[in-house]
Design a protein around this motif. Structure first.
Motif, PDB file in Angstrom:
ATOM      1  N   ARG A  57       0.893  -1.117   0.073  1.00 40.64           N
ATOM      2  CA  ARG A  57      -0.053  -0.097  -0.005  1.00 40.64           C
ATOM      3  C   ARG A  57       0.621   1.243  -0.077  1.00 40.64           C
ATOM      4  O   ARG A  57       0.658   2.052  -0.609  1.00 40.64           O
ATOM      5  CB  ARG A  57      -0.975  -0.049   1.020  1.00 40.64           C
ATOM      6  N   GLU A  58       1.983   1.156   0.780  1.00 40.80           N
ATOM      7  CA  GLU A  58       2.724   2.316   0.838  1.00 40.80           C
ATOM      8  C   GLU A  58       3.557   2.623  -0.684  1.00 40.80           C
ATOM      9  O   GLU A  58       3.525   3.759  -1.151  1.00 40.80           O
ATOM     10  CB  GLU A  58       3.847   1.988   1.713  1.00 40.80           C
ATOM     11  N   SER A  59       3.912   1.654  -1.389  1.00 40.64           N
ATOM     12  CA  SER A  59       4.310   1.445  -2.615  1.00 40.64           C
ATOM     13  C   SER A  59       3.075   2.061  -3.658  1.00 40.64           C
ATOM     14  O   SER A  59       3.435   2.956  -4.494  1.00 40.64           O
ATOM     15  CB  SER A  59       4.855   0.383  -3.134  1.00 40.64           C
ATOM     16  N   ALA A  60       2.006   1.783  -3.436  1.00 38.96           N
ATOM     17  CA  ALA A  60       1.011   2.408  -4.325  1.00 38.96           C
ATOM     18  C   ALA A  60       0.825   3.686  -4.169  1.00 38.96           C
ATOM     19  O   ALA A  60       0.487   4.542  -5.147  1.00 38.96           O
ATOM     20  CB  ALA A  60      -0.328   1.343  -3.926  1.00 38.96           C
ATOM     21  N   LEU A  61       0.957   4.225  -2.822  1.00 38.72           N
ATOM     22  CA  LEU A  61       0.668   5.549  -2.758  1.00 38.72           C
ATOM     23  C   LEU A  61       1.974   6.173  -3.241  1.00 38.72           C
ATOM     24  O   LEU A  61       1.449   7.503  -3.687  1.00 38.72           O
ATOM     25  CB  LEU A  61       0.743   5.927  -1.169  1.00 38.72           C
ATOM     26  N   GLN A  62       3.138   5.689  -3.075  1.00 32.84           N
ATOM     27  CA  GLN A  62       4.346   6.292  -3.904  1.00 32.84           C
ATOM     28  C   GLN A  62       3.874   6.489  -5.406  1.00 32.84           C
ATOM     29  O   GLN A  62       4.198   7.697  -5.949  1.00 32.84           O
ATOM     30  CB  GLN A  62       5.446   5.599  -3.530  1.00 32.84           C
ATOM     31  N   LEU A  63       3.287   5.374  -6.089  1.00 31.49           N
ATOM     32  CA  LEU A  63       3.230   5.636  -7.417  1.00 31.49           C
ATOM     33  C   LEU A  63       2.103   6.683  -7.729  1.00 31.49           C
ATOM     34  O   LEU A  63       2.096   7.282  -8.945  1.00 31.49           O
ATOM     35  CB  LEU A  63       2.713   4.170  -7.901  1.00 31.49           C
ATOM     36  N   PHE A  64       1.216   6.662  -6.858  1.00 33.57           N
ATOM     37  CA  PHE A  64      -0.005   7.785  -7.031  1.00 33.57           C
ATOM     38  C   PHE A  64       0.564   9.071  -7.078  1.00 33.57           C
ATOM     39  O   PHE A  64       0.217  10.025  -7.642  1.00 33.57           O
ATOM     40  CB  PHE A  64      -1.013   7.526  -6.080  1.00 33.57           C
ATOM     41  N   ASP A  65       1.470   9.351  -5.885  1.00 30.81           N
ATOM     42  CA  ASP A  65       2.025  10.588  -5.908  1.00 30.81           C
ATOM     43  C   ASP A  65       3.042  10.935  -7.119  1.00 30.81           C
ATOM     44  O   ASP A  65       3.124  12.121  -7.418  1.00 30.81           O
ATOM     45  CB  ASP A  65       3.164  10.579  -4.711  1.00 30.81           C
ATOM     46  N   TRP A  66       3.608   9.897  -7.727  1.00 30.70           N
ATOM     47  CA  TRP A  66       4.544  10.348  -9.173  1.00 30.70           C
ATOM     48  C   TRP A  66       3.454  10.502 -10.244  1.00 30.70           C
ATOM     49  O   TRP A  66       3.878  10.819 -11.413  1.00 30.70           O
ATOM     50  CB  TRP A  66       4.955   9.025  -9.370  1.00 30.70           C
ATOM     51  N   GLY A  67       2.122  10.361 -10.034  1.00 29.79           N
ATOM     52  CA  GLY A  67       1.157  10.649 -11.227  1.00 29.79           C
ATOM     53  C   GLY A  67       0.768   9.630 -11.914  1.00 29.79           C
ATOM     54  O   GLY A  67      -0.109   9.872 -12.724  1.00 29.79           O
ATOM     55  N   LYS A  68       0.747   8.285 -11.396  1.00 23.82           N
ATOM     56  CA  LYS A  68       0.256   6.943 -12.123  1.00 23.82           C
ATOM     57  C   LYS A  68      -1.066   6.811 -11.354  1.00 23.82           C
ATOM     58  O   LYS A  68      -1.476   6.945 -10.112  1.00 23.82           O
ATOM     59  CB  LYS A  68       1.223   5.784 -11.659  1.00 23.82           C
ATOM     60  N   LYS A  69      -1.988   6.408 -12.236  1.00 26.94           N
ATOM     61  CA  LYS A  69      -3.581   6.402 -11.587  1.00 26.94           C
ATOM     62  C   LYS A  69      -3.552   4.635 -10.934  1.00 26.94           C
ATOM     63  O   LYS A  69      -3.342   3.844 -11.760  1.00 26.94           O
ATOM     64  CB  LYS A  69      -4.308   6.392 -12.937  1.00 26.94           C
ATOM     65  N   VAL A  70      -3.653   4.980  -9.804  1.00 17.48           N
ATOM     66  CA  VAL A  70      -3.708   3.577  -9.004  1.00 17.48           C
ATOM     67  C   VAL A  70      -4.890   3.550  -8.164  1.00 17.48           C
ATOM     68  O   VAL A  70      -5.408   4.394  -7.339  1.00 17.48           O
ATOM     69  CB  VAL A  70      -2.543   3.489  -8.055  1.00 17.48           C
ATOM     70  N   PRO A  71      -5.624   2.333  -8.533  1.00 15.19           N
ATOM     71  CA  PRO A  71      -6.958   2.280  -7.599  1.00 15.19           C
ATOM     72  C   PRO A  71      -6.656   1.854  -6.315  1.00 15.19           C
ATOM     73  O   PRO A  71      -6.904   0.654  -6.026  1.00 15.19           O
ATOM     74  CB  PRO A  71      -7.811   1.243  -8.529  1.00 15.19           C
ATOM     75  N   ASP A 123      -1.337  -5.451 -14.356  1.00 18.71           N
ATOM     76  CA  ASP A 123      -0.030  -4.635 -14.646  1.00 18.71           C
ATOM     77  C   ASP A 123       0.252  -3.572 -13.394  1.00 18.71           C
ATOM     78  O   ASP A 123       1.113  -3.323 -13.204  1.00 18.71           O
ATOM     79  CB  ASP A 123      -0.561  -3.655 -15.758  1.00 18.71           C
ATOM     80  N   THR A 124      -0.879  -3.064 -12.954  1.00 21.93           N
ATOM     81  CA  THR A 124      -0.870  -2.044 -11.760  1.00 21.93           C
ATOM     82  C   THR A 124      -0.142  -2.951 -10.434  1.00 21.93           C
ATOM     83  O   THR A 124       0.955  -2.197  -9.979  1.00 21.93           O
ATOM     84  CB  THR A 124      -2.197  -1.519 -11.222  1.00 21.93           C
ATOM     85  N   MET A 125      -0.504  -3.987  -9.964  1.00 21.67           N
ATOM     86  CA  MET A 125      -0.023  -4.841  -8.833  1.00 21.67           C
ATOM     87  C   MET A 125       1.663  -4.968  -9.384  1.00 21.67           C
ATOM     88  O   MET A 125       2.182  -5.206  -8.415  1.00 21.67           O
ATOM     89  CB  MET A 125      -0.723  -5.958  -8.993  1.00 21.67           C
ATOM     90  N   ASN A 126       1.650  -5.215 -10.575  1.00 19.95           N
ATOM     91  CA  ASN A 126       3.200  -5.564 -11.014  1.00 19.95           C
ATOM     92  C   ASN A 126       3.845  -4.689 -10.967  1.00 19.95           C
ATOM     93  O   ASN A 126       5.241  -4.591 -10.286  1.00 19.95           O
ATOM     94  CB  ASN A 126       3.027  -6.094 -12.473  1.00 19.95           C
ATOM     95  N   ASP A 127       3.706  -3.185 -11.216  1.00 22.37           N
ATOM     96  CA  ASP A 127       4.302  -2.202 -11.129  1.00 22.37           C
ATOM     97  C   ASP A 127       4.687  -2.060  -9.405  1.00 22.37           C
ATOM     98  O   ASP A 127       5.589  -1.596  -8.657  1.00 22.37           O
ATOM     99  CB  ASP A 127       3.881  -0.977 -11.694  1.00 22.37           C
ATOM    100  N   ILE A 128       3.624  -2.369  -8.768  1.00 21.40           N
ATOM    101  CA  ILE A 128       3.639  -1.853  -7.159  1.00 21.40           C
ATOM    102  C   ILE A 128       4.906  -2.912  -6.813  1.00 21.40           C
ATOM    103  O   ILE A 128       5.466  -2.552  -5.787  1.00 21.40           O
ATOM    104  CB  ILE A 128       2.243  -2.245  -6.562  1.00 21.40           C
ATOM    105  N   CYS A 129       4.533  -4.156  -7.126  1.00 28.21           N
ATOM    106  CA  CYS A 129       5.552  -5.275  -6.479  1.00 28.21           C
ATOM    107  C   CYS A 129       7.011  -4.591  -6.802  1.00 28.21           C
ATOM    108  O   CYS A 129       8.098  -4.733  -6.117  1.00 28.21           O
ATOM    109  CB  CYS A 129       5.342  -6.497  -6.874  1.00 28.21           C
ATOM    110  N   LYS A 130       7.099  -4.202  -7.992  1.00 30.80           N
ATOM    111  CA  LYS A 130       8.505  -4.093  -8.586  1.00 30.80           C
ATOM    112  C   LYS A 130       9.348  -2.674  -7.900  1.00 30.80           C
ATOM    113  O   LYS A 130      10.444  -2.672  -7.296  1.00 30.80           O
ATOM    114  CB  LYS A 130       8.710  -3.603  -9.993  1.00 30.80           C
ATOM    115  N   ILE A 131       8.417  -1.834  -7.166  1.00 34.75           N
ATOM    116  CA  ILE A 131       9.053  -0.730  -6.368  1.00 34.75           C
ATOM    117  C   ILE A 131       9.018  -0.813  -5.175  1.00 34.75           C
ATOM    118  O   ILE A 131       9.465  -0.069  -4.370  1.00 34.75           O
ATOM    119  CB  ILE A 131       8.178   0.500  -6.774  1.00 34.75           C
TER     120      ILE A 131
END
Length: 716
Positions: free
Chosen positions: A49-63, A156-164
């Motif tokens: 969830r922390e990584s998802a919030l980071q992606l969201f702050d970087w401008g990526k649309k994360v549900p 795809d979204t979960m894969n990006d979250i796992c990578k970061i």
């Protein structure tokens, strides 16, 4: 859709549990009863969830809310199991079957995957007093596997979250907790695990207008939390409520189909109680008593017929106390009483400022604990429905091999294996019994008084039950409760209605285990049966299950000791599949460690025997240096030969002893004693232990000689 999440540790990692099992370790990792460590699904979900919030702050649309849910009652679609070691089920089975309990001790198993780290804080350049801390860490290189499920559109979204997601656990800024996470698809055969059937269930034989009972049980694969009304998740109930099963069925059927099934005649779902496989336990009656502080632990039923000869003499003049709440189960060798095993796990939520890795004292973040039912236990119950209703429910249940139930079921709690036992036609076989009978409450009962208010008065229960039995038997029955033979237990019910987002009404009820002696006011016989029936309100959720049974003649209850072997067989039968007989990686490593310890002990004993004089210290240090620099044992053997030729006396004996051991290994000793260690590895372990012990022994001899010389000087 299910995926396998692989977590590789790139550095030592400490996913601390918050619990302290002994005073030697301040921060402990989580591990199960076998000693196998795991990373809790709740922690993994928080890191993602922390990584998802980071992606969201970087401008990526994360549900974020759709995946992880939000505070309150909204749960996300992401389900994460605890991350376990590879081949976890096979390892557990081998540890259970291994006869050498010392080899499979949980601390030995845990030692394969973990190590201890010590740290202190400095003050003015020296160690601060009482600041030494010890933490157990998972070793770098370990891999953990977790099953996760979410809709395919979010892959795809979960894969990006796992990578970061690069860090997890304590001391992330001090070189610990570096991880690499990746998702792997699950094979179709592995993903679709069907429900286990003990008996063939033929849906075509079900008649629409007749009532059937479907017996089933759940084998807990992870801890389960059933919130209690008094302390929430801090104090779990010791049974699974029927409303939980009903909620699962509603989710499988969908709103429209569920509404159609419940409109005609509601489906009754009993509470699930502790069981031995499919043998369902019943709550221990409140009328059971035992002699206080007695060694024999005999149990007496005070609801028995006191007029029978000898019943009063057994307990006369003795101080009695109630029996702890548990469940009466019919085992292979007779009736036994078992208690539900529970545990407490500790959690914390971090402050909104994620630069802090822990809860703060000023109210930002919090520490909390959750009580849960321990995994590995079996809980049995039944569904009662018409034939056409049962057919639709069975169609859904047969496809659900694993289910999730209770609070926190999207993370580390609530995973269970569903096992269908049998479907039987409900035949109300009753026998008329003249005189008194016992009304035994198998679950909390909700009923109303004449004013339509919820009541827990026995007289209101007798009035309502009389009307119910009169309709059921076709003849007028008027029940009367014995005022001196009432053994009552009370409970509160309430909760939260997730659909309406409002609390349920809090009520006081007669609880399970209550026993009341009843009789027909006019002396008519009562319909006694060994089958339970439902009476009152909210019977679809497990309330109102009770039974009319004869009054026992003997006061002493015939019980057997807990049958641990039956419990073990039931657990293995449901939880594990048949595997090949070859040893797993875990057992190989355990036996390797055992052989290492044996070699080290042999080496130390040989070192003590060889070291007779302190003057050999120089030789031992040279041999230790040669051991580190030698490429293999042949090169080291040549050095030993050189020392044995050049040196004399005890120095020659020390070098010869090492050479003799190596020659024995060449002659086949290794093949007989060391099955898992390579010859080179065994040789290094033995020689190192030999030399280190010799070095320690030499230093001890030096100190003794210096003390003797100082004593002689003082005497002179």
């Amino acid at each position: 859709m299910q995926y396998k999440m692989m977590i590789e540790l790139l550095s030592d990692t400490c996913p601390a549990s918050g619990a302290v099992y002994n005073s030697a370790v301040d921060a402990e990792v989580e591990y199960d009863r076998y000693g196998l460590p795991f990373i809790s699904g709740k922690r993994i979900k928080g890191c993602l969830r922390e990584s998802a919030l980071q992606l969201f702050d970087w401008g990526k649309k994360v549900p974020i809310e759709e995946l992880f849910g939000s505070k309150g009652s909204q749960s996300g679609c992401l389900v994460i199991d605890n991350a376990r070691v590879p081949e976890y089920e096979r390892c557990c089975k081998e540890l259970e079957e291994e006869e050498d309990t010392e080899l499979t001790h949980p601390m030995n198993v845990l030692g394969l995957f973990t190590s201890l780290r010590y740290q202190t804080s400095l003050e003015h350049g020296i160690a601060k007093q009482e600041s030494l801390r010890c933490q157990r860490v998972l070793k770098k290189g370990n891999c953990f596997e977790s099953m996760v499920s979410f809709p395919e559109i979010y892959y795809d979204t979960m894969n990006d979250i796992c990578k970061i997601t690069r860090h997890m656990g304590m001391n992330r800024t001090r070189g610990m907790g570096e991880v690499a996470i990746r998702l792997e698809p699950v094979e179709e055969e592995q993903e679709k695990k069907k429900t286990i059937h003990y008996e063939e269930i033929r849906k075509a034989d079900l008649e629409d207008d007749r009532t059937y009972r479907l017996s089933f049980h759940l084998m807990l694969q992870e801890p389960v939390i059933v919130k209690s009304i008094d302390k929430g998740q801090e104090n779990t109930k010791d049974y699974l409520e029927g409303s939980k099963i009903l909620g699962m069925i509603a989710g499988w059927l969908g709103k429209e189909e569920y509404r159609k099934i419940m409109e005609d005649e509601p489906v009754c779902c009993s509470n699930l109680y502790l069981s031995e496989g499919k043998n369902r336990g019943i709550p221990v009656p409140v009328s059971y008593r035992k002699v206080k502080d007695s060694a024999d632990q005999k149990i007496y039923d005070y609801a028995s017929d006191s007029k029978e000869e000898g019943n009063q003499e057994e307990t006369e003049g003795k101080q009695m106390e109630g029996v702890e709440s548990g469940y009466l189960i019919q085992g292979k060798n007779g009736k036994i009483i078992q208690n539900v095993e529970t545990q407490v796990r500790y959690h914390h939520s971090r402050p909104e400022d994620k630069s802090y890795g822990h809860a703060l004292k000023n109210g930002q973040g919090e520490f909390y604990q959750m009580s849960s039912i321990v995994e590995g236990q079996s809980f049995a119950g039944f569904l009662q429905a018409k034939g056409w209703q049962m057919e639709k429910i069975l169609l859904k249940m047969e496809d659900k091999g694993q289910v999730r139930i209770g609070y926190g079921k999207n993370t580390e709690y609530g995973k269970a294996q569903l096992i269908l036992d049998a479907v039987a036609l409900l035949e109300e076989k009753t026998e008329p019994k003249q005189g008194s009978c016992l009304l035994y409450l198998l679950s909390p009962v909700l009923f109303y008084d004449q004013n339509g208010m919820a009541s827990c008065d026995v007289s209101d229960l007798m009035e309502g039950l009389s009307y119910y039995l009169s309709e059921k038997t076709g003849r007028e029955i008027c029940l009367e409760a014995d005022p001196m033979e009432r053994y009552l237990n009370y409970a509160m019910t309430g909760g939260w209605q997730t659909t309406w987002h409002a609390p349920k009404q809090t009520l006081v009820l007669l609880n399970k285990g209550s026993v009341i002696r009843v009789k027909e006011r006019d002396g008519k016989p009562l319909p006694v049966s060994t089958e339970s029936f439902f009476f009152g309100e909210r019977t679809a959720e497990g309330f109102g299950e009770m039974m009319l049974c004869p009054v026992p003649e003997k006061r002493e209850v015939d019980l057997k000791q807990t049958d641990e072997e039956n419990k073990k067989e039931a657990f293995e039968e449901a939880a594990f599949e048949e595997k090949e007989k070859s040893s797993s990686f875990l057992m190989v490593q355990l036996k390797k460690e055992q052989e290492k310890k044996n070699l080290q002990v042999s080496g130390r004993l040989a070192g003590q025997a060889c070291m007779k004089e302190a003057s050999l210290n120089a030789l031992v240090n040279k041999l230790l240096l040669a051991l580190r620099q030698s490429k293999d044992k042949e090169e080291f053997l040549e050095i030993c030969n050189e020392f044995s030729e050049k040196k004399k006396g005890n120095q020659n004996k020390a070098a010869s002893s090492i050479r003799t051991f190596i020659n024995k290994m060449r002659e086949g000793e290794k093949a007989n004693r060391y099955c898992y260690l390579e010859e080179e590895e065994a040789y290094v372990i033995y020689i190192k232990a030999f030399l280190l012990e010799a070095k320690y022994k030499g230093r001890t001899l030096e100190k003794e000689e210096s003390y003797d010389q100082s004593d002689e000087t003082n005497l002179l």
